[in-house]
Design a protein around this motif. Structure first.
Motif, short mmCIF file in Angstrom:
data_model
loop_
_atom_site.label_atom_id
_atom_site.label_comp_id
_atom_site.label_asym_id
_atom_site.label_seq_id
_atom_site.Cartn_x
_atom_site.Cartn_y
_atom_site.Cartn_z
N LEU A 9 3.83 6.94 -1.49
CA LEU A 9 4.92 7.45 -0.67
C LEU A 9 5.44 8.79 -1.18
N SER A 10 5.16 9.09 -2.45
CA SER A 10 5.61 10.38 -3.00
C SER A 10 4.68 11.53 -2.61
N GLN A 11 3.49 11.19 -2.08
CA GLN A 11 2.55 12.22 -1.66
C GLN A 11 2.94 12.76 -0.28
N PRO A 12 2.78 14.06 -0.04
CA PRO A 12 3.17 14.64 1.26
C PRO A 12 2.54 13.94 2.45
N GLU A 13 1.28 13.49 2.28
CA GLU A 13 0.57 12.86 3.40
C GLU A 13 0.68 11.33 3.38
N GLY A 14 1.31 10.76 2.36
CA GLY A 14 1.46 9.30 2.31
C GLY A 14 0.14 8.57 2.37
N LEU A 15 0.04 7.62 3.29
CA LEU A 15 -1.19 6.84 3.44
C LEU A 15 -2.36 7.70 3.91
N ASP A 16 -2.07 8.87 4.46
CA ASP A 16 -3.13 9.77 4.93
C ASP A 16 -3.57 10.76 3.85
N THR A 17 -3.20 10.49 2.60
CA THR A 17 -3.65 11.31 1.48
C THR A 17 -5.15 11.14 1.30
N PHE A 18 -5.87 12.26 1.20
CA PHE A 18 -7.32 12.19 0.99
C PHE A 18 -7.62 11.84 -0.46
N VAL A 19 -8.58 10.95 -0.63
CA VAL A 19 -8.93 10.48 -1.98
C VAL A 19 -10.01 11.34 -2.62
N GLY A 20 -10.62 12.25 -1.84
CA GLY A 20 -11.69 13.08 -2.39
C GLY A 20 -13.03 12.37 -2.32
N SER A 79 -7.28 -4.12 11.20
CA SER A 79 -6.10 -4.19 12.07
C SER A 79 -4.79 -4.23 11.28
N ALA A 80 -4.85 -4.02 9.97
CA ALA A 80 -3.64 -4.09 9.15
C ALA A 80 -2.65 -3.01 9.55
N THR A 81 -1.37 -3.39 9.58
CA THR A 81 -0.31 -2.42 9.88
C THR A 81 0.00 -1.60 8.63
N ASP A 82 0.72 -0.49 8.83
CA ASP A 82 1.13 0.31 7.68
C ASP A 82 1.99 -0.52 6.72
N GLY A 83 2.81 -1.39 7.28
CA GLY A 83 3.65 -2.24 6.45
C GLY A 83 2.82 -3.15 5.56
N GLU A 84 1.74 -3.68 6.11
CA GLU A 84 0.86 -4.56 5.33
C GLU A 84 0.11 -3.76 4.26
N LEU A 85 -0.30 -2.53 4.60
CA LEU A 85 -0.98 -1.68 3.62
C LEU A 85 -0.04 -1.36 2.46
N LEU A 86 1.21 -1.01 2.80
CA LEU A 86 2.18 -0.67 1.76
C LEU A 86 2.56 -1.88 0.92
N GLU A 87 2.60 -3.05 1.54
CA GLU A 87 2.89 -4.27 0.79
C GLU A 87 1.81 -4.54 -0.26
N ALA A 88 0.54 -4.35 0.13
CA ALA A 88 -0.56 -4.54 -0.82
C ALA A 88 -0.48 -3.51 -1.94
#
Length: 264
Positions: free
Chosen positions: A135-146, A115-124
């Motif tokens: 944040l520099s990636q085009p997809e941000g948190l939705d960047t695929f890790v492979g 249930s973590a918010t995007d703000g909490e994910l970015l804080e971690a």
């Protein structure tokens, strides 16, 4: 009564190994008679030669295996009385190689906190020096890790593993050679993060690089399945023994490596 179990008086420590014996195969003990205390709010380091039982201690603390004799206590409670879910909420392991799953950074982080918010994910991510890169990636948190995080560097995978541990909000974090497979810059950033975590968590650190654990509150030196020495870095360096020998050997190797780089 079991050793260390609460009798109404609060204990001033959190994790206790009390005369623990363990063998992967009968008759081949890996831990013979191990006792140590990881006190609340402190950094406890476990060091020793390869095969001395350090990672086995981590496996027992996470209940990957059961021990033959002795007790392992968490805040005075026998570890076997905790459900796996309760143990995972209290103690989190950051291993040598963090396991990631095919998917996005967001999905891998939310495994720890659905249930973590995007703000909490970015804080971690900020605490592990990875926020700016994400944040520099085009997809941000939705960047695929492979596949298994294959699109990330070793350092990035480890940082996501530590961010996951932060999101769990576990009071106790166990680092088992968490920086041994990353580049030097990532290792330095991860150790800065660990130093910061030491202000708010109880940490147990297993590391082969002794220079990184000099500031630990207590260092236990394992030798052939037993605790051979215990103390601070200064105390252990002031007496002859395995710890001082390992530090001196490692310092010499590091100096030789630096000289080789200068002459190369």
């Amino acid at each position: 009564m079991q050793p260390g179990v609460e009798t109404g008086e609060p204990e001033n420590f959190d994790i206790v190994f009390d005369h623990v014996k363990f063998a992967y195969r009968e008759g081949e003990s890996v831990l013979e008679d191990v006792s140590f205390t990881a006190r609340q709010g402190e950094v406890t380091a476990l060091v020793g030669l390869s095969g001395s039982g350090k990672s086995t201690i981590a496996s027992l603390l996470m209940r990957f295996y059961d021990w033959e004799k002795g007790y392992i206590l968490l805040e005075g409670r026998d570890l076997v009385s905790l459900t796996p879910e309760e143990l995972r909420r209290r103690v989190i392991l950051v291993p040598q190689t963090v396991s990631l799953y095919s998917g996005t950074i967001r999905e891998n982080l939310r495994m720890a906190a659905p249930s973590a918010t995007d703000g909490e994910l970015l804080e971690a991510l900020d605490q592990v020096c990875l926020k700016e890169w994400v944040l520099s990636q085009p997809e941000g948190l939705d960047t695929f890790v492979g596949d298994a995080g294959g699109k990330l560097s070793g350092g990035q995978r480890q940082k996501i593993g530590i961010a996951r541990a932060l999101l769990c909000r576990a009071e106790y974090i166990l680092f088992d050679e968490a920086t041994s497979s990353v580049d030097l810059e990532s290792e330095q950033e991860i150790w800065r993060c660990i130093d910061s975590l030491a202000q708010t968590r109880t940490l147990i650190i297993i590391s082969h690089r002794l220079s990184t654990i000099r500031g630990a509150d207590n260092i236990y030196v394992l030798d052939r399945g037993q605790v051979a020495q215990q103390g601070t870095h200064a105390q252990l360096m002031a007496e002859p023994g395995l710890y001082r020998r390992l530090v001196e050997e490692q310092t010499l190797l590091e100096q030789q490596g630096e000289e080789g780089l200068h002459h190369g």
